[in-house]
Design a protein around this motif. Structure first.
Motif, PDB file in Angstrom:
ATOM      1  N   ARG A  58       0.845  -1.186   0.000  1.00 36.86           N
ATOM      2  CA  ARG A  58       0.000   0.000   0.000  1.00 36.86           C
ATOM      3  C   ARG A  58       0.876   1.229   0.000  1.00 36.86           C
ATOM      4  O   ARG A  58       2.071   1.154   0.307  1.00 36.86           O
ATOM      5  CB  ARG A  58      -0.912  -0.003   1.225  1.00 36.86           C
ATOM      6  N   LEU A  59       0.277   2.360  -0.351  1.00 36.32           N
ATOM      7  CA  LEU A  59       1.057   3.594  -0.408  1.00 36.32           C
ATOM      8  C   LEU A  59       1.578   3.925   0.979  1.00 36.32           C
ATOM      9  O   LEU A  59       2.765   4.166   1.172  1.00 36.32           O
ATOM     10  CB  LEU A  59       0.187   4.730  -0.939  1.00 36.32           C
ATOM     11  N   GLY A 110      -4.711   7.504  -5.443  1.00 35.54           N
ATOM     12  CA  GLY A 110      -6.008   7.848  -4.891  1.00 35.54           C
ATOM     13  C   GLY A 110      -6.455   6.837  -3.847  1.00 35.54           C
ATOM     14  O   GLY A 110      -6.832   7.198  -2.741  1.00 35.54           O
ATOM     15  N   MET A 111      -6.401   5.566  -4.224  1.00 33.18           N
ATOM     16  CA  MET A 111      -6.897   4.528  -3.332  1.00 33.18           C
ATOM     17  C   MET A 111      -5.770   3.927  -2.491  1.00 33.18           C
ATOM     18  O   MET A 111      -5.984   2.922  -1.813  1.00 33.18           O
ATOM     19  CB  MET A 111      -7.560   3.413  -4.143  1.00 33.18           C
ATOM     20  N   GLN A 112      -4.577   4.471  -2.594  1.00 31.39           N
ATOM     21  CA  GLN A 112      -3.427   4.003  -1.807  1.00 31.39           C
ATOM     22  C   GLN A 112      -3.130   2.522  -2.011  1.00 31.39           C
ATOM     23  O   GLN A 112      -2.572   1.880  -1.137  1.00 31.39           O
ATOM     24  CB  GLN A 112      -3.661   4.268  -0.318  1.00 31.39           C
ATOM     25  N   ASN A 113      -3.527   1.986  -3.167  1.00 32.55           N
ATOM     26  CA  ASN A 113      -3.339   0.569  -3.419  1.00 32.55           C
ATOM     27  C   ASN A 113      -2.250   0.402  -4.482  1.00 32.55           C
ATOM     28  O   ASN A 113      -2.520   0.171  -5.650  1.00 32.55           O
ATOM     29  CB  ASN A 113      -4.669  -0.028  -3.880  1.00 32.55           C
TER      30      ASN A 113
END
Lengths: 355, 420
Positions: free
Chosen positions: A43-44, A323-326
């Motif tokens: 993840r981010l 955006g979604m930290q994925n």
């Protein structure tokens, strides 16, 4: 050859070194990192350690199935129809949220076709990915041939010895120099549904008969609008490449053709086109790769909407990664995009090989 | 070796000299308001005042444009370069606290007992951030329009019901004087969507995620209440009561002022500007769709990074900056709601009887925070897309189901947003 590359050419290597280091650091390393991330749950930002998940990200993205919905029937066993006489079907959530069919949990409809009393519904875990893939392919299929053809046309037009021809070259090349973000913002005004330039112009040309269209707000026109604008924006760049190809053709060939009495079309068909072979391969491959990477226009003009009609792979990769930290999901899309571009480039290379 | 010794000696001597002379700890601070002259003038002034008021700490400011602020903080955190003091948008705080970027404020919560609930960033039972102001959203209307359409003026105690609200919109549409009955700001695709529109969903009885367990959105975002919200939301656009997602940003800026829209669902930060141009503007509370009228709370707030070596100093600064006079100053300059009642009395807009006093009441009475979970950063994006898709005509139930699945998948991917 070997000696000249390794020993006798220290200065050459020294000059190449900064470039090699930069390419290693910013292209090759991130590429391998991306492949690596796509196999984890990276993840981010997260306080938790990253885990290896194998092909889970790809499975989640590519998982697709077809389910059948039977039309609703009333107590007499007759098919229930709506106001238009169309058979009514139960909602998809009767399958995707049904404890009896856990394999379809978390899947959504992509599209459906109806035959009689049965609706065949294509469902996918990641519908947005499939829509993005489809849109990107449409974008490439439209942009690559049209942009290459227009660019060639423009190159032929400006490859003449006329006074002031450089003015035209400059004009055609101008959109390439302007930042794509600025161009996209300008075209947002042009396409505006309320008082956009395009609507006003069409209305003027049709003496007011034209009904204004909300070009970017309508799912049927949004992608087309972006395709048109993208072709216009980058056509100058490819025009210059075509032009460089045209200028390598020896004038003697044209003189010979003229002496033989060939028409303009024959000259193009049998002299110009064969001589442009390598340029054509280059232009096609470059356009294809650039078109697959479409991002800025989407980000500025539509953000993938309306109704996912302008989602694209790179936009989704960024959307997911940041955006979604994925990061893992974004990497997986990037890897798939890489594979697609690689395969297509290889096919193009093979189709246009020297025979 | 000798050279090294000499250098080391010189360095030690120099540091010793400096600390003896000044004994000052340097603190760095990041702020999101680069480009806003008024805002940065006040921030600079607070910092100057603080630096002059004592000699133990010296704060140095670095400003970022709002659009890239969050990215900068994330990048700095990954690189281990966070400043001592940083500001953050309220709903993102739990994510940063969970990620270990922040430390709880070393200030007893009592210190802020007079502050509006929306200004206090509490996560996991600890106070991580505190705001100098809150923001509120209201329904902008003209007194003249209200009178002409024969509408009852809603109050905090007796807000409009859903039916009253809808008949007001219909009446505005029927009058034929406006392009659209209401401007919702659909062109502002970003945090505005959950900030402004999630309260509608909450007022219907739905929500973004289960707020007791924060482990699923099932039944909350796709339950009956949420579906009712979705159908109502879609009807605003199919009935042409509000401009849709392709609204021109310029129209959102000036549409209400120019009289294109009868109502505008807008933030208090636009109130001062609007009052200058529209004499008889009034600010009405959110309609009640069945579960109370609600608006979003929590704006930008100050916190201390986990890596700060001088959290006491940072805390001193935050205490200093949250004095009433600065709250009032910010409010006067930017139109924001001051965090305390006493500061509100010092402002020209929010003092009793002031033109914006209604917002203080709104914020106190109606503000509901967006879900306080690290997953909110993703939930917010999911909601933005769902609200836009429904407005664009997507199937309501399928869209909400899909949004629910996305939020649940994200929670699963992050192991329930627990620390393991």
């Amino acid at each position: 050859m070997r000696s000249s590359l390794t020993s006798a050419n220290r200065a050459g290597w020294a000059f190449a070194l900064p470039g090699i280091v930069l390419i290693l650091a910013f292209i090759i390393t991130p590429f391998f990192l991306g492949v690596g991330f796509s196999l984890t749950n990276q993840r981010l930002i997260s306080p938790n350690a990253t885990r290896f998940v194998g092909l889970e990200n790809y499975r989640e993205m590519l998982n697709i199935a077809v389910v059948d919905l039977q039309a609703k029937t009333d107590s007499a066993g007759k098919t229930v129809t709506d106001a238009d006489g169309q058979a009514e079907f139960p909602r998809l959530r009767s399958i995707t949220r049904n404890p009896d069919t856990p394999q379809y949990h978390g899947m959504q409809e992509w599209f459906r076709w109806v035959s009689g009393d049965t609706a065949h519904v294509v469902i996918a875990s990641d519908v947005v990915f499939w829509k993005a893939l489809l849109n990107t392919c449409i974008f490439v299929l439209m942009v690559a041939p049209i942009q290459a053809a227009i660019a060639l046309g423009l190159a032929l037009l400006i490859n003449q010895k006329l006074r002031g021809i450089t003015i035209f070259r400059t004009i055609y090349f101008m959109p390439v120099v302007v930042s794509i973000v600025v161009v996209s913002l300008l075209w947002r005004f042009i396409y505006s549904g309320q008082n956009g330039l395009l609507n006003n112009m069409l209305s003027f040309l049709s003496f007011g008969h034209f009904q204004p269209v909300d070009w970017l707000g309508n799912p049927h026109t949004a992608l087309g609008a972006i395709i048109t604008m993208s072709i216009w924006q980058a056509v100058g760049f490819h025009m210059v490449i075509w032009l460089s190809g045209l200028q390598t053709i020896p004038p003697t060939l044209y003189e010979a053709a003229a002496i033989e009495g060939s028409s303009k079309w024959q000259t193009f068909r049998y002299v110009t086109w064969p001589a442009l072979r390598h340029t054509a391969v280059l232009v096609l491959i470059v356009i294809t790769m650039q078109a697959f990477a479409i991002f800025a226009q989407i980000d500025v003009m539509t953000k993938g909407g309306p109704l996912d009609s302008t989602q694209t792979l790179v936009f989704q990769a960024v959307q997911r990664g940041y955006g979604m930290q994925n990061i893992a999901g974004g990497s997986a899309i990037s890897v798939i995009l890489f594979l697609i571009v690689l395969v297509i480039s290889m096919i193009q290379r093979w189709l246009t090989r020297e025979r | 070796m000798k050279l090294l010794n000499v250098t080391a000696g010189a360095v030690i001597a120099a540091t010793g000299f400096c600390s003896a002379a000044f004994a000052t700890t340097d603190l760095t601070m990041w702020y999101h308001g680069a480009g806003n002259k008024v805002e940065s003038k006040i921030v600079h002034q607070i910092i100057d005042d603080f630096n002059k008021s004592q000699s133990d700490y010296k704060v140095a400011l670095q400003s970022f444009p709002q659009n890239s602020y969050n990215d900068s903080v994330t990048a700095a955190a990954l690189a281990g370069n966070l400043p001592d003091i940083l500001d953050m948008d309220g709903p993102i705080m739990p994510n940063w606290a969970w990620s270990g970027y922040l430390q709880p404020l070393p200030i007893p919560e009592d210190h802020f007992k007079d502050f509006l609930p929306g200004t206090k960033g509490v996560y996991d039972g600890k106070l991580y951030s505190i705001g100098l102001w809150d923001a509120a959203v209201a329904l902008y209307a003209r007194k003249s329009t209200m009178k002409e359409l024969g509408l009852r003026t809603p109050t905090l105690d007796k807000p409009w019901t859903k039916d009253e609200f809808m008949s007001a919109l219909e009446a505005a549409k029927k009058s034929g004087k406006f392009d659209y009955a209401i401007d919702l700001g659909m062109s502002d695709k970003g945090e505005w969507y959950p900030y402004a529109f999630l309260p509608f969903l909450q007022s219907f009885g739905g929500g973004l995620v289960n707020r007791k367990t924060y482990d699923t959105a099932e039944g909350v975002l796709n339950g009956d209440a949420a579906v009712a919200w979705g159908n109502w939301w879609q009807s605003l656009f199919t009935d042409k009561l509000a401009p849709g997602t392709s609204q021109d940003p310029a129209a959102h800026e000036t549409g209400f002022i120019d009289g294109k829209y009868a109502f505008s669902w807008n933030g208090n930060w636009n109130a001062v500007k609007t009052m200058d141009k529209v004499d008889d503007v009034e600010f009405l509370p959110a309609p009640d769709f069945g579960n109370g009228s609600k608006i979003g709370g929590a704006s930008w707030q100050f916190g201390i990074s986990a890596s700060s070596k001088a959290p006491e100093g940072a805390a001193e600064f935050i205490k200093f900056a949250t004095q009433d006079k600065y709250l009032a100053e910010f409010s006067d300059a930017l139109g924001l709601i001051p965090a305390t009642k006493s500061a509100a009395q010092m402002t020209k807009n929010y003092k009793t009887g002031g033109p914006l006093a209604v917002f203080y009441g709104l914020s106190e009475a109606q503000a509901e925070k967006r879900p306080v979970t690290p997953g909110y950063v993703v939930d917010s994006k999911v909601f933005q897309k769902a609200a836009a898709d429904i407005a664009d005509g997507a199937d309501v139930i399928d869209t909400l189901d899909s949004a629910t699945d996305q939020i649940n998948a994200d929670i699963k991917r992050n192991d329930g947003y627990k620390k393991n």
